[in-house]
Design a protein around this motif. Structure first.
Motif, PDB file in Angstrom:
ATOM      1  N   VAL A 122     -16.217  -4.919 -40.135  1.00 36.00           N
ATOM      2  CA  VAL A 122     -17.252  -4.311 -40.986  1.00 36.00           C
ATOM      3  C   VAL A 122     -16.621  -3.673 -42.214  1.00 36.00           C
ATOM      4  CG1 VAL A 122     -18.995  -2.497 -41.083  1.00 36.00           C
ATOM      5  CG2 VAL A 122     -18.846  -3.971 -39.067  1.00 36.00           C
ATOM      6  N   LEU A 123     -15.467  -3.022 -42.025  1.00 38.00           N
ATOM      7  CA  LEU A 123     -14.797  -2.356 -43.141  1.00 38.00           C
ATOM      8  C   LEU A 123     -14.376  -3.343 -44.224  1.00 38.00           C
ATOM      9  CD1 LEU A 123     -13.612   0.360 -44.193  1.00 38.00           C
ATOM     10  CD2 LEU A 123     -11.506  -0.229 -43.001  1.00 38.00           C
ATOM     11  N   PHE A 124     -13.913  -4.517 -43.816  1.00 41.21           N
ATOM     12  CA  PHE A 124     -13.448  -5.505 -44.789  1.00 41.21           C
ATOM     13  C   PHE A 124     -14.590  -6.330 -45.371  1.00 41.21           C
ATOM     14  CE2 PHE A 124      -9.370  -5.066 -42.351  1.00 41.21           C
ATOM     15  CZ  PHE A 124      -8.629  -4.562 -43.404  1.00 41.21           C
ATOM     16  N   VAL A 125     -15.646  -6.563 -44.602  1.00 39.27           N
ATOM     17  CA  VAL A 125     -16.743  -7.407 -45.068  1.00 39.27           C
ATOM     18  C   VAL A 125     -17.731  -6.635 -45.933  1.00 39.27           C
ATOM     19  CG1 VAL A 125     -18.730  -8.782 -44.290  1.00 39.27           C
ATOM     20  CG2 VAL A 125     -16.529  -9.021 -43.143  1.00 39.27           C
ATOM     21  N   TYR A 126     -17.843  -5.324 -45.722  1.00 36.53           N
ATOM     22  CA  TYR A 126     -18.856  -4.543 -46.433  1.00 36.53           C
ATOM     23  C   TYR A 126     -18.707  -4.608 -47.957  1.00 36.53           C
ATOM     24  CZ  TYR A 126     -21.720  -0.692 -48.063  1.00 36.53           C
ATOM     25  OH  TYR A 126     -22.640   0.066 -48.730  1.00 36.53           O
ATOM     26  N   PRO A 127     -17.508  -4.499 -48.543  1.00 35.16           N
ATOM     27  CA  PRO A 127     -17.436  -4.605 -50.022  1.00 35.16           C
ATOM     28  C   PRO A 127     -17.954  -5.942 -50.546  1.00 35.16           C
ATOM     29  CG  PRO A 127     -15.410  -3.665 -49.140  1.00 35.16           C
ATOM     30  CD  PRO A 127     -16.201  -4.145 -47.958  1.00 35.16           C
ATOM     31  N   ILE A 128     -17.703  -7.025 -49.785  1.00 36.32           N
ATOM     32  CA  ILE A 128     -18.209  -8.327 -50.218  1.00 36.32           C
ATOM     33  C   ILE A 128     -19.731  -8.351 -50.158  1.00 36.32           C
ATOM     34  CG2 ILE A 128     -18.180 -10.803 -49.722  1.00 36.32           C
ATOM     35  CD1 ILE A 128     -15.402 -10.422 -48.540  1.00 36.32           C
ATOM     36  N   TRP A 129     -20.274  -7.824 -49.054  1.00 38.13           N
ATOM     37  CA  TRP A 129     -21.730  -7.756 -48.918  1.00 38.13           C
ATOM     38  C   TRP A 129     -22.338  -6.875 -49.999  1.00 38.13           C
ATOM     39  CZ3 TRP A 129     -26.394  -9.047 -47.640  1.00 38.13           C
ATOM     40  CH2 TRP A 129     -27.393  -8.071 -47.541  1.00 38.13           C
ATOM     41  N   TRP A 130     -21.705  -5.755 -50.317  1.00 36.95           N
ATOM     42  CA  TRP A 130     -22.246  -4.849 -51.337  1.00 36.95           C
ATOM     43  C   TRP A 130     -22.259  -5.527 -52.703  1.00 36.95           C
ATOM     44  CZ3 TRP A 130     -20.252  -2.865 -55.865  1.00 36.95           C
ATOM     45  CH2 TRP A 130     -21.023  -1.870 -56.466  1.00 36.95           C
ATOM     46  N   ALA A 131     -21.190  -6.249 -53.046  1.00 36.98           N
ATOM     47  CA  ALA A 131     -21.142  -6.906 -54.355  1.00 36.98           C
ATOM     48  C   ALA A 131     -22.221  -7.965 -54.470  1.00 36.98           C
ATOM     49  CB  ALA A 131     -19.760  -7.523 -54.569  1.00 36.98           C
ATOM     50  N   ILE A 132     -22.393  -8.785 -53.428  1.00 30.29           N
ATOM     51  CA  ILE A 132     -23.391  -9.848 -53.497  1.00 30.29           C
ATOM     52  C   ILE A 132     -24.802  -9.279 -53.500  1.00 30.29           C
ATOM     53  CG2 ILE A 132     -24.318 -11.862 -52.278  1.00 30.29           C
ATOM     54  CD1 ILE A 132     -21.516 -12.430 -51.272  1.00 30.29           C
ATOM     55  N   SER A 133     -25.070  -8.294 -52.630  1.00 35.21           N
ATOM     56  CA  SER A 133     -26.413  -7.714 -52.581  1.00 35.21           C
ATOM     57  C   SER A 133     -26.740  -6.947 -53.857  1.00 35.21           C
ATOM     58  CB  SER A 133     -26.535  -6.791 -51.361  1.00 35.21           C
ATOM     59  OG  SER A 133     -25.615  -5.714 -51.448  1.00 35.21           O
ATOM     60  N   SER A 134     -25.758  -6.253 -54.420  1.00 30.46           N
ATOM     61  CA  SER A 134     -26.017  -5.511 -55.661  1.00 30.46           C
ATOM     62  C   SER A 134     -26.255  -6.444 -56.831  1.00 30.46           C
ATOM     63  CB  SER A 134     -24.848  -4.586 -55.974  1.00 30.46           C
ATOM     64  OG  SER A 134     -24.683  -3.601 -54.956  1.00 30.46           O
ATOM     65  N   SER A 135     -25.647  -7.637 -56.805  1.00 29.29           N
ATOM     66  CA  SER A 135     -25.874  -8.583 -57.892  1.00 29.29           C
ATOM     67  C   SER A 135     -27.300  -9.116 -57.892  1.00 29.29           C
ATOM     68  CB  SER A 135     -24.891  -9.750 -57.791  1.00 29.29           C
ATOM     69  OG  SER A 135     -25.148 -10.535 -56.639  1.00 29.29           O
ATOM     70  N   LEU A 136     -28.000  -8.976 -56.762  1.00 29.27           N
ATOM     71  CA  LEU A 136     -29.389  -9.438 -56.654  1.00 29.27           C
ATOM     72  C   LEU A 136     -30.394  -8.321 -56.937  1.00 29.27           C
ATOM     73  CD1 LEU A 136     -29.027 -11.581 -53.397  1.00 29.27           C
ATOM     74  CD2 LEU A 136     -29.141 -12.414 -55.755  1.00 29.27           C
ATOM     75  N   LYS A 137     -29.914  -7.130 -57.262  1.00 32.91           N
ATOM     76  CA  LYS A 137     -30.797  -6.007 -57.527  1.00 32.91           C
ATOM     77  C   LYS A 137     -31.081  -5.883 -59.025  1.00 32.91           C
ATOM     78  CE  LYS A 137     -29.410  -2.242 -55.466  1.00 32.91           C
ATOM     79  NZ  LYS A 137     -28.497  -1.205 -54.908  1.00 32.91           N
ATOM     80  N   PRO A 138     -32.219  -5.330 -59.409  1.00 32.51           N
ATOM     81  CA  PRO A 138     -32.463  -5.042 -60.827  1.00 32.51           C
ATOM     82  C   PRO A 138     -31.404  -4.088 -61.364  1.00 32.51           C
ATOM     83  CG  PRO A 138     -34.489  -4.863 -59.557  1.00 32.51           C
ATOM     84  CD  PRO A 138     -33.378  -4.997 -58.563  1.00 32.51           C
ATOM     85  N   PRO A 139     -31.010  -4.219 -62.626  1.00 36.24           N
ATOM     86  CA  PRO A 139     -29.928  -3.377 -63.163  1.00 36.24           C
ATOM     87  C   PRO A 139     -30.170  -1.888 -62.995  1.00 36.24           C
ATOM     88  CG  PRO A 139     -30.406  -5.176 -64.667  1.00 36.24           C
ATOM     89  CD  PRO A 139     -31.452  -5.227 -63.603  1.00 36.24           C
ATOM     90  N   ALA A 140     -31.394  -1.433 -63.226  1.00 35.37           N
ATOM     91  CA  ALA A 140     -31.660   0.004 -63.110  1.00 35.37           C
ATOM     92  C   ALA A 140     -31.456   0.495 -61.679  1.00 35.37           C
ATOM     93  CB  ALA A 140     -33.081   0.306 -63.583  1.00 35.37           C
ATOM     94  N   GLU A 141     -31.794  -0.338 -60.694  1.00 36.48           N
ATOM     95  CA  GLU A 141     -31.648   0.062 -59.299  1.00 36.48           C
ATOM     96  C   GLU A 141     -30.183   0.145 -58.882  1.00 36.48           C
ATOM     97  OE1 GLU A 141     -33.208  -1.407 -54.892  1.00 36.48           O
ATOM     98  OE2 GLU A 141     -34.122  -2.182 -56.736  1.00 36.48           O
ATOM     99  N   ILE A 142     -29.312  -0.644 -59.513  1.00 34.76           N
ATOM    100  CA  ILE A 142     -27.882  -0.571 -59.197  1.00 34.76           C
ATOM    101  C   ILE A 142     -27.345   0.814 -59.511  1.00 34.76           C
ATOM    102  CG2 ILE A 142     -25.613  -1.523 -59.775  1.00 34.76           C
ATOM    103  CD1 ILE A 142     -26.948  -4.158 -60.400  1.00 34.76           C
ATOM    104  N   ILE A 143     -27.768   1.376 -60.618  1.00 34.67           N
ATOM    105  CA  ILE A 143     -27.293   2.703 -61.012  1.00 34.67           C
ATOM    106  C   ILE A 143     -28.015   3.793 -60.235  1.00 34.67           C
ATOM    107  CG2 ILE A 143     -26.978   4.263 -62.965  1.00 34.67           C
ATOM    108  CD1 ILE A 143     -25.296   1.712 -63.071  1.00 34.67           C
TER     109      ILE A 143
END
Length: 310
Positions: A47-68
């Protein structure tokens, strides 16, 4: 109880009670099964190693304002491909990806062809100056990459190869580490196999292709993965060797992505830049992940091949 005669004529007694059981032996070689705590530790590390990959991919699918506004949450209902569409419009990531694929394919093929041949020569042939030449080769591993950039750039300029694919592919295609890796791997191949091939009339290249290569397949797979990752992630030399958009690799395109986004879009805010950066980073890491997943068994076997002496 039964007796058999050895080659020197002495009888040897075989005792039934001394015959080992294959099942028990295989269980002992397999080692103990991991306990619950070990499983929990492995799951936590995964989970520790996979979470940054999941966060990057999921955040790329979010609206820009929601990322911040809320960077750690993800709602599937708000998923959008807007960051990807904007990124493809603002930066030439397609050109960078195609250039990278070309460089990885050609440069990797040269490494996988010439370095095993050089390693085979160092491991199995005896010729004057072999140890001296191999020692000089190993000394080049101590030279930092930055020390070689200026001489290589001057050489490319004299050849007229600046801003060309030759400058991206040829330097470093035959490197000392790959030769050393192949030399250590091939040294473990028994000489009796090579002698048997010569007795059967096989040529030296035929011995290498038909006997050595199948035996060192795990080491070759590991070298292939390492070479592909190194060439794919290389940034310093491509950014020096080429300065036109036509020949830029993916890593160079990613390094200038924020500047291209703000330059191509009037009024681009910080959130938009982050959204496109995450989209580009997600696309860039997918080929490496797929390559490792497909070749992980061979890669791990190749890494561990030299750890057991047999």
């Amino acid at each position: 109880m039964s007796n058999r005669v050895t080659a020197v004529g002495k009888p040897v007694t075989a005792r039934k009670g001394r015959v080992p059981r294959m099942g028990k032996s295989s269980r002992s070689l397999a080692g103990p099964r991991p306990g619950p705590l070990q499983y929990l530790l492995l799951i936590g590390l995964a989970v520790l190693f996979v979470y940054p990959i999941w966060w990057a991919i999921s955040s790329s699918l979010k609206p820009p304002a929601e990322i911040i506004r809320d960077p750690l949450s993800f709602s599937p209902g708000s998923a959008t491909l807007g960051n990807y569409r904007a990124m493809f419009h603002d930066v030439p990531i397609g050109t960078g990806f195609l250039n990278t694929v070309l460089v990885v394919a050609v440069k990797g093929a040269m490494t996988m062809f010439f370095c095993p041949l050089a390693g085979y020569a160092f491991a199995k042939y005896r010729f004057p100056g072999r140890n001296l030449l191999f020692g000089v080769l190993m000394l080049t591993l101590m030279l930092p990459t930055l020390v070689l950039i200026i001489p290589l750039l001057l050489e490319m300029s004299e050849l007229g190869w600046v801003n060309t694919y030759q400058a991206l592919i040829l330097p470093g295609s035959i490197d000392a580490f790959s030769i050393f890796w192949m030399r250590q791997t091939i040294a473990a191949v028994p000489d009796e196999l090579l002698d048997a091939g010569r007795v059967d009339g096989a040529s030296e290249f035929g011995i290498f292709a038909r006997i050595v290569l199948p035996v060192i397949r795990p080491g070759l797979a590991a070298l292939g993965v390492l070479t592909a990752m190194n060439v794919y992630n290389d940034f310093v030399w491509p950014v020096v060797a080429v300065n036109d958009e036509k020949h830029q690799t993916l890593q160079v395109v990613l390094s200038t992505l924020a500047q291209n986004v703000t330059g191509n879009r009037i009024g681009a805010d910080f959130a938009s830049v982050w959204g496109e950066l995450l989209a580009a980073g997600s696309i860039a890491m997918l080929p490496v992940l797929v390559l490792f997943v497909l070749l992980q068994r061979h890669f791990i076997n190749g890494i561990l091949a030299g750890s057991v002496k047999g």
